[in-house]
Motif scaffolding. Structure first.
Motif, PDB file in Angstrom:
ATOM      1  N   ASN A  16     -11.659   3.772   4.825  1.00 56.82           N
ATOM      2  CA  ASN A  16     -11.670   2.392   5.320  1.00 56.82           C
ATOM      3  C   ASN A  16     -10.497   2.094   6.226  1.00 56.82           C
ATOM      4  O   ASN A  16     -10.465   1.050   6.887  1.00 56.82           O
ATOM      5  CB  ASN A  16     -11.607   1.403   4.143  1.00 56.82           C
ATOM      6  CG  ASN A  16     -12.965   1.239   3.501  1.00 56.82           C
ATOM      7  OD1 ASN A  16     -13.980   1.275   4.199  1.00 56.82           O
ATOM      8  ND2 ASN A  16     -12.970   1.081   2.193  1.00 56.82           N
ATOM      9  N   THR A  17      -9.501   2.958   6.214  1.00 63.42           N
ATOM     10  CA  THR A  17      -8.237   2.610   6.858  1.00 63.42           C
ATOM     11  C   THR A  17      -7.848   3.518   8.007  1.00 63.42           C
ATOM     12  O   THR A  17      -6.899   3.228   8.716  1.00 63.42           O
ATOM     13  CB  THR A  17      -7.096   2.673   5.819  1.00 63.42           C
ATOM     14  OG1 THR A  17      -7.120   3.979   5.226  1.00 63.42           O
ATOM     15  CG2 THR A  17      -7.254   1.625   4.750  1.00 63.42           C
TER      16      THR A  17
ATOM     17  N   THR B 146      -4.531  -4.268  -2.652  1.00 67.79           N
ATOM     18  CA  THR B 146      -4.383  -4.392  -1.197  1.00 67.79           C
ATOM     19  C   THR B 146      -3.110  -5.167  -0.897  1.00 67.79           C
ATOM     20  O   THR B 146      -2.605  -5.920  -1.738  1.00 67.79           O
ATOM     21  CB  THR B 146      -5.556  -5.156  -0.548  1.00 67.79           C
ATOM     22  OG1 THR B 146      -5.465  -6.531  -0.942  1.00 67.79           O
ATOM     23  CG2 THR B 146      -6.895  -4.599  -0.975  1.00 67.79           C
TER      24      THR B 146
ATOM     25  N   SER C  15      -3.218   5.768   0.430  1.00 68.04           N
ATOM     26  CA  SER C  15      -4.220   6.724   0.895  1.00 68.04           C
ATOM     27  C   SER C  15      -3.710   8.146   0.724  1.00 68.04           C
ATOM     28  O   SER C  15      -4.466   9.106   0.769  1.00 68.04           O
ATOM     29  CB  SER C  15      -4.550   6.469   2.360  1.00 68.04           C
ATOM     30  OG  SER C  15      -3.403   6.670   3.161  1.00 68.04           O
TER      31      SER C  15
END
Lengths: 259, 259, 259
Positions: B124-125, C215, C230
């Motif tokens: 997603n990033t 988030t 990530s």
């Protein structure tokens, strides 16, 4: 055919698009070239810094490599573009002293006059893109130097490349480069002379450094010391701190040496 | 076969491994590509800065070059990945305005839908690595745009690419870019208009600049002046000092022009 | 023949000529190599930072890629040069832990003893140019690892690669990396453990972070929060601000985890 190698040394920084513009022009002429960045963090307009970096680096590259150096405060003026052949390698840039530390009496220097190879229209402000990049790429693509201009013996031999002794006996030179760690590289050589001189002193700004050591760890905390760097030049250093910050100096600042 | 050329423009900086991850993905698909960095120092999320840099640089590259631009504050949202064909070159990135300064009514824009070429799993990033890098490398390897998605006319035409005149007669634009020397590039063109306007003024923050000069040296020490930069845009500069530091401005800040 | 790919990760910065010197040596041996910079902005001497960057990046590169890592505070001492084979890729550098996050019990590690391939004379201070660059380029040119040295099982497995539980129940680790945005990557994994632990806390310096969010936008202004990045590691972040600046921490600083 061998892969041609091109290198780039500029004061353009890496945030703007100037370096990439030069590479685009080069690849339009010689798409298979290897392009290597030497540094784009030369202090703006610091000819001696660029001269030092290219002189330190080129011996690591294979014969036939073409080095482009663009530190060019006189862009748009009458200073001429030149090609230097030295030790089987080629150097393309302005005749303002950036190649001053390569000259050893065996160099061949040509004034570039082959305007048919320039990137048109030639701007007044960006000869890196319009003259030096395309000429270097033409060399990479197989054009030989004699097709690009006549030999000359009238080229710039900058003062910073050779310290001068004043009437007071002091040698006058400059700061050539400041590295990532704040070590200050001067334009003085002469490790042996320095080690044997009881009166040795290096002077930058209002600071005098009179202790010569062999390794960083010989320096006391907060002490500025002189060393013979791996560059071959006298450097001013601190132990795990920035000598440049302490000296508040920058490339091309004056330096003096007493022996 | 010709050597394919890929360029990269991002806001990832150079300290982290993000750019190298993209290059690794590209070289896995097209090992013989030439990869050129345009800039990775785009101010984070500053779409106009990226749009300016790619628009200034691409004309130096040969036909067939593939440019990847990843400044992507909307990554993971509904903004679409696109390919733009313009002047014989290709542009791959998010449809958020980064290509807004290339459009000239002749551009072809496609929405990328060929998910079979994505780097899996798609995060997603990090669409730079997972979508834009592999798609660009597939183009470099010989896939043609029509295999990657359908043409669209519904794409983002950002406001910063075209200043808007307010009801007070003032033109509203933005700061596009700040270069290494602190010159502030605005989104206004119109050198001739400005030179002929007795009421000319550029306004950024609480500062008003109302003197237009032709060269840096026409500015007095400490004076902010407007110039027509080599970029084609109005720039605000100082003589040997940083206009950006004086204006305390950054890319995407508002700018206004009175004529 | 396939184009060989070489990558470089160092703490040399980009202002000096050290990286280019390594590339010159490499291209003298293997002119057709693709050379990719991963990062030269590793914090000086921060072995864990380099170990993190190469471990995060290599999975994006194709089989056969040769990665050179030079973060080498022990240069000139008795630490040995090694080649690691892992997942079909090759890693060349000092045996000081820079490859410590790659080891998974399937790695093959060799001590480099093929001095005939070194760049002569071998300096005491620049093994990047004199040992690692030429050995990596020889691999790129077709030499196989068994020609470069014997296998060994006696190699450095750094502590930072595996947090250790103290007698007080706290896990001891380090800060691995700080990214462009000031996110602080720790050496702790264990997202699930953390989410299920009512007593969870991360401690760096005099700061304790005990809130875990999914988030950035879940963090209040000015609040330090933990996230599962990530990267797979626990990271400390702020919402649109630099956690590293708030924590005043740097790579290799101690970090502790309570579960």
């Amino acid at each position: 055919m061998a892969t041609p190698i091109l290198t780039l040394t500029t004061d353009f920084g890496q945030a703007d698009h100037y370096v990439a513009s030069m590479k685009g022009v080069m690849l339009g002429i010689c798409p298979q070239a290897q392009i290597v960045d030497i540094s784009h963090e030369v202090k703006p307009y610091a000819i001696g810094d660029a001269a030092y970096l290219i002189a330190q680096t080129y011996p690591c590259f294979p014969k036939g490599t073409i080095h482009v150096v663009v530190v060019d405060p006189g862009v748009g003026s009458s200073r001429r573009p030149i090609i230097v052949e030295q030790a089987g390698q080629f150097f393309v840039g302005p005749d303002n002293g950036v190649f001053g530390m390569l000259y050893d009496e065996a160099e061949k220097v040509r004034t570039i006059t082959a305007t048919q190879y320039f990137h048109k229209p030639v701007s007044n402000t960006f000869h890196g893109r319009d003259i030096f990049a395309p000429i270097a790429a033409q060399l990479a693509a197989g054009i030989v130097p004699r097709q690009l201009g006549e030999m000359t013996t009238d080229f710039c031999r900058p003062e910073f490349a050779k310290p001068i002794q004043g009437s007071d006996g002091m040698w006058r030179g400059v700061v050539l480069h400041i590295d990532r760690f704040g070590n200050v590289v001067t334009s003085f050589r002469g490790r042996t002379l320095v080690m044997n001189s009881p009166n040795f002193a290096l002077v930058i700004g209002d600071k005098t450094i009179d202790r010569f050591v062999n390794t960083y760890s010989d320096a006391k905390p907060g002490e500025l010391v002189a060393m013979a760097g791996s560059s071959g030049y006298l450097e001013i250093s601190m132990n795990q701190a920035s000598a440049a910050a302490q000296l508040k100096c920058a490339p091309m600042d004056a330096a003096a040496l007493r022996l």
